[in-house]
Write a protein that holds these residues in place. Structure first.
Motif, PDB file in Angstrom:
ATOM      1  N   VAL A  89      -9.607   4.188  -3.555  1.00 13.91           N
ATOM      2  CA  VAL A  89      -8.523   3.941  -2.610  1.00 13.91           C
ATOM      3  C   VAL A  89      -8.137   5.247  -1.920  1.00 13.91           C
ATOM      4  O   VAL A  89      -8.301   6.336  -2.473  1.00 13.91           O
ATOM      5  N   GLY A  91      -5.302   7.744  -0.122  1.00 14.56           N
ATOM      6  CA  GLY A  91      -3.888   8.039  -0.261  1.00 14.56           C
ATOM      7  C   GLY A  91      -3.557   9.430   0.224  1.00 14.56           C
ATOM      8  O   GLY A  91      -4.415  10.154   0.730  1.00 14.56           O
ATOM      9  N   HIS A 104      -0.407   5.713  -2.298  1.00  7.08           N
ATOM     10  CA  HIS A 104      -1.406   4.880  -1.654  1.00  7.08           C
ATOM     11  C   HIS A 104      -1.156   4.793  -0.147  1.00  7.08           C
ATOM     12  O   HIS A 104      -0.012   4.776   0.310  1.00  7.08           O
TER      13      HIS A 104
END
Length: 260
Positions: A89, A91, A104
């Motif tokens: 992810v 971020g 995030h």
């Protein structure tokens, strides 16, 4: 009432002039104050994958703009993560050093032509930097930029560099031979070149996405870009050119409109 002699007024004026000369307002003092003010708005851009060692990977710098929940950075900073595995992810890293926190984010917009990306992060907003009119920037104008150069080696600590606008030059993505002309480079060559800021300053890997701002006001006029430097990342560290580039803020204004 007896008038005071002229010698009294002359002595008083001399004392005032002496006091002013002995405590000048230095440009360094102004920049130090501006750096303190802009640092909370400058963030790291990173990816997180819990099964990886280490799980966190720093990829570049960004800065908060707009409503305080948007981060501007360079597209090439995150493009390698866009097709990453589902466990990774994107971020931002707020703070610095060992106390930096991961928040995030998602990609809100991409402008590949001008190498810009807009991220949106979650949680409470951060202080946003103000974008100035890039059309007013002139050659010889003093600037500064703050980011996280060599953060993978030195840690997430803000670093500030002075610079001047050494040239307003058309952007050209160099290629040493035809084999290195990928689709992106070919597409760029077909388009009319746009103007970028050439800086007499050294930007190291990790500096991409750093805001280029007025050292007296903190107003941002561009974003530092490392794509236009020849050579490998290792060469940029061992033999820096002393020349860097920045994308003018007018293109950042355009991509910010996509957050609305």
């Amino acid at each position: 009432m007896k008038a005071l002699p002229y010698t009294f007024f002359f002595a008083l004026l001399s004392c005032l002039v002496l006091a002013w000369v002995s405590t000048p307002c230095r440009a360094d003092d102004t920049l130090a104050q501006v750096v303190t003010r802009v640092k909370p708005s400058i963030v790291g851009v990173a990816s997180l994958e819990k099964t990886r060692t280490p799980p966190m990977r720093f990829v570049g710098t960004g800065f908060v703009a707009g409503d305080g929940l948007s981060v501007l950075t360079c597209a090439h900073v995150i493009e390698n993560m866009l097709d990453a595995n589902p466990g990774e992810v994107i971020g931002i890293l707020t703070g610095q050093g060992q106390t930096a926190q991961f928040r995030h984010a998602k990609v809100q917009a991409l402008d590949a032509e001008h190498d810009l990306a807009l991220l949106r992060f979650t949680g409470a907003p951060l202080p946003a930097l103000t974008l100035g009119d890039a059309a007013t920037v002139r050659e010889g104008q003093a600037m500064a930029f703050t980011g996280f150069p060599l953060a993978t080696l030195l840690g997430l600590y803000h670093v500030t560099h002075r610079a001047i606008i050494s040239s307003l030059t058309p952007v050209v993505i160099p290629s040493e031979n035809a084999q290195r002309l990928d689709l992106r480079r070919l597409a760029q060559l077909k388009k009319a070149p746009y103007i970028v800021f050439q800086l007499d300053a050294t930007a190291y890997p990790g500096s991409s996405g750093s805001p280029l701002y007025d050292p007296e006001t903190g107003i941002v006029y561009g974003i530092v870009n490392m794509v236009y430097l020849k050579g490998l990342k290792e060469a940029a560290i061992s033999a820096p050119s002393g020349i860097s580039y920045a994308i003018p803020g007018s293109h950042m204004q355009s991509i910010l409109l996509k957050e609305k």
